[in-house]
Write an enzyme that holds these catalytic residues in place. Structure first.
Site, short mmCIF file in Angstrom:
data_model
loop_
_atom_site.label_atom_id
_atom_site.label_comp_id
_atom_site.label_asym_id
_atom_site.label_seq_id
_atom_site.Cartn_x
_atom_site.Cartn_y
_atom_site.Cartn_z
N ASP A 63 -9.48 -2.19 -7.56
CA ASP A 63 -8.86 -1.13 -6.22
C ASP A 63 -8.67 0.45 -7.16
OD1 ASP A 63 -6.73 -0.13 -4.50
OD2 ASP A 63 -5.45 -1.28 -4.87
N HIS A 86 -7.71 -4.52 -2.87
CA HIS A 86 -6.61 -4.08 -2.60
C HIS A 86 -6.09 -4.78 -1.37
CE1 HIS A 86 -3.64 -0.81 -1.51
NE2 HIS A 86 -4.24 -0.60 -0.56
N CYS A 105 1.13 -1.51 -0.01
CA CYS A 105 0.27 0.15 -0.04
C CYS A 105 0.90 1.49 0.02
CB CYS A 105 -0.65 -0.17 1.06
SG CYS A 105 -1.92 1.10 0.77
#
Length: 170
Positions: A115, A147, A64
């Site tokens: 995502d 995600h 991330c």
């Protein structure tokens, strides 16, 4: 570290913690990017000075926000970073505009088809940009994945098969 590598994870928040996703998002967007850059560069220096590190360079990975920062770090220290593997990370900070022309490390990216943060269009645009600069980059977009698909602590998004495949590729 379990795989036999020397591993270092710099604490870019200097001890500040949260378990609330909304608060984590606010912290991410408020991150002091200049200080984070110094901390990450310091981590590279610490690894290079560590006698257990016997390689000629350092590989960086992140998840991330960390994936975006790994990409950026590879441009801040192109002589030292020899591989970069972002997991569903792009660079959302206005002050962190990497100069990909200096990137030397090959990039292997792992991204999710579902995502909203690192969406497939943005991922393909970055991959195209890197290729146009003559950089070695291969980005995988995993179907039916969200995600954080490698995060085994979040059952609602964890995708064991894709996580295992991404780790093997890494």
């Amino acid at each position: 570290a379990r795989e036999g590598f020397v591993a270092l994870a710099p604490d870019l928040y200097r001890g500040e913690l949260t378990s609330e996703p909304d608060e984590a998002g606010k912290m991410m967007m408020a991150l002091n990017i200049e200080r984070a850059a110094k901390d990450m560069v310091g981590a590279i220096d610490a690894l290079k000075d560590n006698p257990a590190v016997i390689s000629e360079g350092v590989g960086v990975t992140g998840f991330c926000m960390g994936g975006g920062l790994a990409l950026w770090l590879a441009t801040l220290r192109p002589d030292d970073v020899v591989a970069v593997v972002p997991y569903y990370g792009l660079i959302p900070w206005p002050g962190a505009q990497p100069d990909y022309s200096v990137l030397r490390a090959p990039v292997l990216g792992h991204y999710a088809a579902n995502d909203d943060f690192a969406n497939p269009e943005s991922v393909r645009a970055l991959e195209t940009q890197l290729h146009q600069l003559g950089k070695q980059a291969e980005f995988f977009i995993y179907p039916d994945a969200d995600h954080a698909f490698s995060n085994h602590h979040r059952a609602e998004v964890f995708h064991p098969e894709h996580a295992a495949t991404a780790w093997r590729r890494t």
